[in-house]
Scaffold this motif. Structure first.
Motif, PDB file in Angstrom:
ATOM      1  N   ASN A 320       0.829  -1.210   0.000  1.00 43.23           N
ATOM      2  CA  ASN A 320       0.000   0.000   0.000  1.00 43.23           C
ATOM      3  C   ASN A 320       0.859   1.254   0.000  1.00 43.23           C
ATOM      4  O   ASN A 320       0.550   2.229  -0.689  1.00 43.23           O
ATOM      5  CB  ASN A 320      -0.917   0.004   1.230  1.00 43.23           C
ATOM      6  CG  ASN A 320      -2.275  -0.603   0.948  1.00 43.23           C
ATOM      7  OD1 ASN A 320      -2.914  -0.293  -0.048  1.00 43.23           O
ATOM      8  ND2 ASN A 320      -2.710  -1.489   1.821  1.00 43.23           N
ATOM      9  N   ASN A 321       1.937   1.233   0.784  1.00 37.85           N
ATOM     10  CA  ASN A 321       2.834   2.394   0.831  1.00 37.85           C
ATOM     11  C   ASN A 321       3.468   2.669  -0.520  1.00 37.85           C
ATOM     12  O   ASN A 321       3.591   3.823  -0.937  1.00 37.85           O
ATOM     13  CB  ASN A 321       3.917   2.172   1.887  1.00 37.85           C
ATOM     14  CG  ASN A 321       3.357   2.155   3.306  1.00 37.85           C
ATOM     15  OD1 ASN A 321       2.284   2.706   3.550  1.00 37.85           O
ATOM     16  ND2 ASN A 321       4.068   1.526   4.226  1.00 37.85           N
ATOM     17  N   VAL A 323       2.271   1.800  -3.505  1.00 39.36           N
ATOM     18  CA  VAL A 323       1.221   2.276  -4.414  1.00 39.36           C
ATOM     19  C   VAL A 323       0.940   3.756  -4.179  1.00 39.36           C
ATOM     20  O   VAL A 323       0.876   4.557  -5.126  1.00 39.36           O
ATOM     21  CB  VAL A 323      -0.068   1.447  -4.221  1.00 39.36           C
ATOM     22  CG1 VAL A 323      -1.229   2.077  -4.990  1.00 39.36           C
ATOM     23  CG2 VAL A 323       0.148   0.015  -4.694  1.00 39.36           C
ATOM     24  N   ASN A 324       0.782   4.153  -2.915  1.00 33.78           N
ATOM     25  CA  ASN A 324       0.483   5.549  -2.600  1.00 33.78           C
ATOM     26  C   ASN A 324       1.639   6.478  -2.946  1.00 33.78           C
ATOM     27  O   ASN A 324       1.437   7.578  -3.479  1.00 33.78           O
ATOM     28  CB  ASN A 324       0.154   5.687  -1.110  1.00 33.78           C
ATOM     29  CG  ASN A 324      -1.160   5.029  -0.740  1.00 33.78           C
ATOM     30  OD1 ASN A 324      -2.035   4.850  -1.584  1.00 33.78           O
ATOM     31  ND2 ASN A 324      -1.300   4.647   0.521  1.00 33.78           N
ATOM     32  N   ARG A 325       2.866   6.048  -2.645  1.00 34.18           N
ATOM     33  CA  ARG A 325       4.040   6.883  -2.876  1.00 34.18           C
ATOM     34  C   ARG A 325       4.194   7.236  -4.351  1.00 34.18           C
ATOM     35  O   ARG A 325       4.355   8.408  -4.718  1.00 34.18           O
ATOM     36  CB  ARG A 325       5.293   6.156  -2.378  1.00 34.18           C
ATOM     37  CG  ARG A 325       6.589   6.953  -2.535  1.00 34.18           C
ATOM     38  CD  ARG A 325       7.780   6.134  -2.097  1.00 34.18           C
ATOM     39  NE  ARG A 325       7.611   5.644  -0.724  1.00 34.18           N
ATOM     40  CZ  ARG A 325       7.705   4.377  -0.381  1.00 34.18           C
ATOM     41  NH1 ARG A 325       7.977   3.450  -1.298  1.00 34.18           N
ATOM     42  NH2 ARG A 325       7.548   4.002   0.861  1.00 34.18           N
ATOM     43  N   ALA A 327       1.926   6.858  -6.771  1.00 30.92           N
ATOM     44  CA  ALA A 327       0.737   7.527  -7.303  1.00 30.92           C
ATOM     45  C   ALA A 327       0.843   9.025  -7.074  1.00 30.92           C
ATOM     46  O   ALA A 327       0.539   9.838  -7.967  1.00 30.92           O
ATOM     47  CB  ALA A 327      -0.521   6.976  -6.636  1.00 30.92           C
ATOM     48  N   ASP A 328       1.298   9.413  -5.876  1.00 29.38           N
ATOM     49  CA  ASP A 328       1.460  10.836  -5.567  1.00 29.38           C
ATOM     50  C   ASP A 328       2.543  11.470  -6.438  1.00 29.38           C
ATOM     51  O   ASP A 328       2.382  12.603  -6.909  1.00 29.38           O
ATOM     52  CB  ASP A 328       1.819  11.008  -4.084  1.00 29.38           C
ATOM     53  CG  ASP A 328       0.671  10.619  -3.162  1.00 29.38           C
ATOM     54  OD1 ASP A 328      -0.478  10.518  -3.648  1.00 29.38           O
ATOM     55  OD2 ASP A 328       0.928  10.418  -1.952  1.00 29.38           O
ATOM     56  N   HIS A 333      -4.511   9.453  -9.182  1.00 27.56           N
ATOM     57  CA  HIS A 333      -5.329   9.187  -8.008  1.00 27.56           C
ATOM     58  C   HIS A 333      -4.888   7.901  -7.316  1.00 27.56           C
ATOM     59  O   HIS A 333      -4.481   6.934  -7.944  1.00 27.56           O
ATOM     60  CB  HIS A 333      -6.816   9.081  -8.390  1.00 27.56           C
ATOM     61  CG  HIS A 333      -7.134   7.934  -9.298  1.00 27.56           C
ATOM     62  ND1 HIS A 333      -7.526   6.692  -8.837  1.00 27.56           N
ATOM     63  CD2 HIS A 333      -7.089   7.827 -10.666  1.00 27.56           C
ATOM     64  CE1 HIS A 333      -7.725   5.883  -9.855  1.00 27.56           C
ATOM     65  NE2 HIS A 333      -7.476   6.533 -10.978  1.00 27.56           N
ATOM     66  N   ARG A 334      -4.973   7.920  -5.993  1.00 25.58           N
ATOM     67  CA  ARG A 334      -4.573   6.748  -5.203  1.00 25.58           C
ATOM     68  C   ARG A 334      -5.593   5.617  -5.337  1.00 25.58           C
ATOM     69  O   ARG A 334      -6.780   5.859  -5.491  1.00 25.58           O
ATOM     70  CB  ARG A 334      -4.445   7.112  -3.731  1.00 25.58           C
ATOM     71  CG  ARG A 334      -3.225   7.942  -3.380  1.00 25.58           C
ATOM     72  CD  ARG A 334      -3.131   8.083  -1.864  1.00 25.58           C
ATOM     73  NE  ARG A 334      -1.904   8.772  -1.461  1.00 25.58           N
ATOM     74  CZ  ARG A 334      -1.485   8.842  -0.194  1.00 25.58           C
ATOM     75  NH1 ARG A 334      -2.197   8.253   0.766  1.00 25.58           N
ATOM     76  NH2 ARG A 334      -0.372   9.476   0.101  1.00 25.58           N
ATOM     77  N   GLN A 336      -6.130   1.399  -3.545  1.00 25.45           N
ATOM     78  CA  GLN A 336      -5.600   0.458  -2.563  1.00 25.45           C
ATOM     79  C   GLN A 336      -4.784  -0.614  -3.280  1.00 25.45           C
ATOM     80  O   GLN A 336      -4.969  -0.860  -4.472  1.00 25.45           O
ATOM     81  CB  GLN A 336      -6.739  -0.200  -1.794  1.00 25.45           C
ATOM     82  CG  GLN A 336      -7.559   0.769  -0.970  1.00 25.45           C
ATOM     83  CD  GLN A 336      -8.659   0.064  -0.200  1.00 25.45           C
ATOM     84  OE1 GLN A 336      -8.425  -0.947   0.473  1.00 25.45           O
ATOM     85  NE2 GLN A 336      -9.871   0.582  -0.300  1.00 25.45           N
TER      86      GLN A 336
END
Length: 415
Positions: A320-321, A323-325, A327-328, A333-334, A336
């Motif tokens: 998850n970290n 993917v979010n990192r 994506a930003d 867009h983020r 899951q």
């Protein structure tokens, strides 16, 4: 004490000139938990009035027996607090039937339930208390999602059901009134990355270090196979055939405190045990990553986790970290981590018009109907095909040179 002609109805002898008192003593059986006799003894009816005649008392005896025949014996175990019932009865039974990962995930939920109801006895929990708890979960005060509120309230109702089944209660207070009904999980909304969005995300991975390389491999592996998060984390190199280009999905990684039990030799469902063919691009990427991993990381034994920097399995939160990192960094867009699986389904359905049976087999669904249930909203590719087929269906139409309708309405119509 004098027995009357009615069963369970008695009369005290009068004293000091006062009228004799009529009362009932009704034997209702043995308490299923304590083994003690259950006796209902009173000199008043259900409205709180003293019995005036023996017949009045007899009618109350019949009413009490009928009530307990319908709703069961009144158990003294209802005096047990919810916290004690959970710790001594429900918890050992529930936890024995679920995986350790489920136990760890559910423990905070049960603690929340116990904290809310405090030291209330089971018999003191009324429908209004259930409604207040239900409303609190949905109030937004804690910013719980509706699906999470549904889970919490569902487990509370399950706990109370268990109390009924084990004769701690005669009825579940959360099921008596319509207002205390289950909480809906809400609308199922799928978030995913299109192929263009995925390209933007992975373009931000720096391949000059191990962390960036791992992130790049991880994202590609999930996006182009549709594996569940725990399935890919459990992969060993022996599960991947880099010669013929396929992956055997026979294991899953579970959240447990015992390192020796992390890698389970089964998947979420029986149909999850499958073989996934992978594209040549992904084969080449995995070959390069395997060489880099073996050249730069401390390896012990004959087999190793594919997605690892330490020869130990990653935690699912790491995915998850990542993917979010990225994506930003890409301005996308983020989503899951588990929605990379949805993204793979979208890629197959929307871009390549893959049939539902093939998608179901690749995702490890038992039936194509399961795939349709969760991903039918993504099926737009064939919708476009149908629309193209309908082009020109109407053909040439000859219209009259004047109106054929004799209109006599009272509305003003302009030409």
């Amino acid at each position: 004490m004098a027995k009357t002609k009615y069963d369970s109805v008695y009369m005290d002898s009068s004293t000091s000139g006062k009228p004799a008192r009529i009362y009932i003593s009704v034997y209702l059986g043995l308490d299923p938990l304590t083994g003690k006799k259950v006796v209902k003894k009173t000199c008043r009816d259900q409205n709180g009035n003293h019995f005036k005649t023996c017949r009045d008392a007899h009618l109350e005896v019949l009413r009490i027996k009928d009530e307990y025949n319908r709703f069961g014996l009144p158990s003294k175990s209802g005096n047990v607090t919810l916290a004690d019932f959970y710790e001594k009865v429900f918890k050992p039974t529930y936890y024995a039937n679920v995986e350790e990962s489920t136990r760890l995930a559910r423990e905070p939920v049960f603690n929340m339930i116990i904290k809310w109801f405090g030291n209330k006895k089971l018999s003191q929990i009324q429908p209004v208390n259930c409604l207040q708890f239900r409303n609190w979960l949905l109030s937004g005060e804690k910013h719980y999602s509706q699906s999470y509120a549904s889970l919490v309230y569902g487990l509370f109702r399950e706990m109370m059901d268990s109390a009924v089944e084990l004769d701690y209660l005669t009825r579940n207070p959360s099921r008596i009134k319509k207002a205390t009904g289950a909480i809906s999980k809400g609308h199922h909304i799928i978030h995913y990355w299109t192929l263009d969005e995925f390209k933007k995300v992975v373009s931000k991975c720096y391949l000059g270090d191990m962390e960036g390389s791992l992130a790049y491999v991880m994202l590609n592996l999930y996006y182009f196979t549709g594996m569940r998060v725990s399935e890919a984390l459990a992969l060993w190199w022996s599960d991947i055939n880099l010669t013929d280009g396929y992956i055997k999905v026979y294991h899953t990684l579970t959240n447990t405190k015992d390192p020796s039990k992390k890698r389970k030799n089964y998947t979420k469902t029986a149909n999850g045990m499958r073989t996934i063919d992978i594209p040549k691009d992904l084969v080449s990427l995995l070959k390069a990553w395997k060489k880099k991993q073996y050249d730069n990381l401390p390896m012990k034994g004959n087999d190793h986790y594919v997605l690892s920097l330490t020869d130990q399995p990653l935690h699912r939160s790491t995915v998850n970290n990542v993917v979010n990192r990225y994506a930003d960094l890409a301005g996308v867009h983020r989503i899951q981590a588990k929605e990379l699986r949805s993204s793979h389904a979208c890629l197959l359905i929307n871009k390549y018009n893959v049939d539902v049976l093939a998608v179901a087999q690749r995702l490890g669904h038992a039936k194509p109907t399961t795939t349709l249930k969760y991903y039918s909203q993504l099926w737009r590719g064939r919708n476009r095909t149908v629309a193209n087929l309908l082009n020109g269906a109407l053909g040439e139409i000859d219209h009259p040179d004047h109106s054929l309708v004799n209109f006599n309405g009272n509305q003003f119509v302009t030409a």
